[in-house]
Design a protein around this motif. Sequence first.
Motif, PDB file in Angstrom:
ATOM      1  N   ALA A 179      -3.357 -17.971  -3.070  1.00 30.80           N
ATOM      2  CA  ALA A 179      -3.921 -17.835  -1.723  1.00 30.80           C
ATOM      3  C   ALA A 179      -3.053 -16.915  -0.866  1.00 30.80           C
ATOM      4  O   ALA A 179      -3.554 -16.114  -0.083  1.00 30.80           O
ATOM      5  N   GLU A 180      -1.740 -17.017  -1.059  1.00 32.43           N
ATOM      6  CA  GLU A 180      -0.808 -16.178  -0.296  1.00 32.43           C
ATOM      7  C   GLU A 180      -0.985 -14.699  -0.649  1.00 32.43           C
ATOM      8  O   GLU A 180      -1.029 -13.839   0.214  1.00 32.43           O
ATOM      9  N   ALA A 181      -1.106 -14.415  -1.943  1.00 30.75           N
ATOM     10  CA  ALA A 181      -1.242 -13.024  -2.384  1.00 30.75           C
ATOM     11  C   ALA A 181      -2.559 -12.423  -1.934  1.00 30.75           C
ATOM     12  O   ALA A 181      -2.627 -11.253  -1.574  1.00 30.75           O
ATOM     13  N   SER A 182      -3.629 -13.200  -1.950  1.00 31.13           N
ATOM     14  CA  SER A 182      -4.922 -12.651  -1.548  1.00 31.13           C
ATOM     15  C   SER A 182      -5.026 -12.488  -0.036  1.00 31.13           C
ATOM     16  O   SER A 182      -5.854 -11.725   0.447  1.00 31.13           O
ATOM     17  N   ALA A 183      -4.168 -13.189   0.727  1.00 31.30           N
ATOM     18  CA  ALA A 183      -4.197 -13.064   2.177  1.00 31.30           C
ATOM     19  C   ALA A 183      -3.442 -11.834   2.665  1.00 31.30           C
ATOM     20  O   ALA A 183      -3.695 -11.332   3.751  1.00 31.30           O
ATOM     21  N   ARG A 184      -2.491 -11.351   1.848  1.00 30.72           N
ATOM     22  CA  ARG A 184      -1.709 -10.174   2.243  1.00 30.72           C
ATOM     23  C   ARG A 184      -2.568  -8.923   2.173  1.00 30.72           C
ATOM     24  O   ARG A 184      -3.340  -8.729   1.243  1.00 30.72           O
ATOM     25  N   VAL A 185      -2.407  -8.075   3.155  1.00 30.00           N
ATOM     26  CA  VAL A 185      -3.117  -6.796   3.181  1.00 30.00           C
ATOM     27  C   VAL A 185      -2.103  -5.703   2.866  1.00 30.00           C
ATOM     28  O   VAL A 185      -1.066  -5.617   3.516  1.00 30.00           O
ATOM     29  N   PRO A 186      -2.383  -4.855   1.864  1.00 34.22           N
ATOM     30  CA  PRO A 186      -1.433  -3.785   1.551  1.00 34.22           C
ATOM     31  C   PRO A 186      -1.254  -2.844   2.738  1.00 34.22           C
ATOM     32  O   PRO A 186      -2.165  -2.667   3.549  1.00 34.22           O
ATOM     33  N   SER A 187      -0.087  -2.254   2.827  1.00 32.15           N
ATOM     34  CA  SER A 187       0.222  -1.406   3.985  1.00 32.15           C
ATOM     35  C   SER A 187      -0.764  -0.253   4.119  1.00 32.15           C
ATOM     36  O   SER A 187      -1.104   0.148   5.226  1.00 32.15           O
ATOM     37  N   TRP A 188      -1.260   0.268   3.004  1.00 28.98           N
ATOM     38  CA  TRP A 188      -2.163   1.413   3.084  1.00 28.98           C
ATOM     39  C   TRP A 188      -3.552   1.011   3.563  1.00 28.98           C
ATOM     40  O   TRP A 188      -4.370   1.859   3.895  1.00 28.98           O
ATOM     41  N   LYS A 189      -3.832  -0.308   3.661  1.00 28.19           N
ATOM     42  CA  LYS A 189      -5.131  -0.757   4.140  1.00 28.19           C
ATOM     43  C   LYS A 189      -5.078  -1.261   5.584  1.00 28.19           C
ATOM     44  O   LYS A 189      -6.110  -1.546   6.171  1.00 28.19           O
ATOM     45  N   ARG A 190      -3.885  -1.384   6.135  1.00 28.69           N
ATOM     46  CA  ARG A 190      -3.761  -1.886   7.508  1.00 28.69           C
ATOM     47  C   ARG A 190      -4.209  -0.822   8.499  1.00 28.69           C
ATOM     48  O   ARG A 190      -4.051   0.376   8.265  1.00 28.69           O
ATOM     49  N   GLU A 191      -4.766  -1.297   9.602  1.00 26.62           N
ATOM     50  CA  GLU A 191      -5.178  -0.358  10.639  1.00 26.62           C
ATOM     51  C   GLU A 191      -3.946   0.249  11.282  1.00 26.62           C
ATOM     52  O   GLU A 191      -2.919  -0.399  11.426  1.00 26.62           O
ATOM     53  N   ILE A 192      -4.077   1.512  11.667  1.00 28.28           N
ATOM     54  CA  ILE A 192      -2.971   2.183  12.343  1.00 28.28           C
ATOM     55  C   ILE A 192      -3.407   2.583  13.744  1.00 28.28           C
ATOM     56  O   ILE A 192      -4.581   2.808  14.004  1.00 28.28           O
ATOM     57  N   GLU A 193      -2.450   2.653  14.608  1.00 29.46           N
ATOM     58  CA  GLU A 193      -2.703   3.119  15.960  1.00 29.46           C
ATOM     59  C   GLU A 193      -2.446   4.614  15.983  1.00 29.46           C
ATOM     60  O   GLU A 193      -1.351   5.059  15.632  1.00 29.46           O
ATOM     61  N   PRO A 194      -3.444   5.405  16.349  1.00 31.34           N
ATOM     62  CA  PRO A 194      -3.230   6.858  16.370  1.00 31.34           C
ATOM     63  C   PRO A 194      -2.098   7.240  17.322  1.00 31.34           C
ATOM     64  O   PRO A 194      -1.904   6.611  18.365  1.00 31.34           O
ATOM     65  N   LEU A 195      -1.368   8.251  16.938  1.00 31.89           N
ATOM     66  CA  LEU A 195      -0.272   8.744  17.751  1.00 31.89           C
ATOM     67  C   LEU A 195      -0.847   9.508  18.942  1.00 31.89           C
ATOM     68  O   LEU A 195      -1.668  10.409  18.779  1.00 31.89           O
ATOM     69  N   ARG A 196      -0.448   9.141  20.111  1.00 26.32           N
ATOM     70  CA  ARG A 196      -0.947   9.807  21.320  1.00 26.32           C
ATOM     71  C   ARG A 196       0.251  10.399  22.060  1.00 26.32           C
ATOM     72  O   ARG A 196       1.067   9.683  22.601  1.00 26.32           O
ATOM     73  N   ILE A 197       0.325  11.723  22.056  1.00 29.03           N
ATOM     74  CA  ILE A 197       1.402  12.415  22.744  1.00 29.03           C
ATOM     75  C   ILE A 197       0.822  13.005  24.016  1.00 29.03           C
ATOM     76  O   ILE A 197      -0.148  13.763  23.979  1.00 29.03           O
TER      77      ILE A 197
END
Length: 85
Positions: free
Chosen positions: A43-61
């Motif tokens: 259950a623990e392994a299936s709950a983890r989301v790989p880093s490449w699938k996590r949402e990212i916040e676009p960089l705003r300069i």
Amino acid sequence: MHTLSLSEFRANASAMLDLVEQGQSVRILRHGKAVAELVPPSAEASARVPSWKREIEPLRIVRPDGKTGAQLMVQERLQEDRGSA
């Protein structure tokens, strides 16, 4: 636990994955020796989301002059065009 040879596994891979999905384990043999075991994820392994699938916040300069990167590129290209003409 289901135990089968590699050739049987190849022939029935989809069905074996269905069994694992239902919570059962499958042991795969090659020349009579166990070489792999398919087990359902914890259950623990299936709950983890790989880093490449996590949402990212676009960089705003934000520049002091308020121009975007695209605006700066267009401005630079226009200056280059005027300089070469």
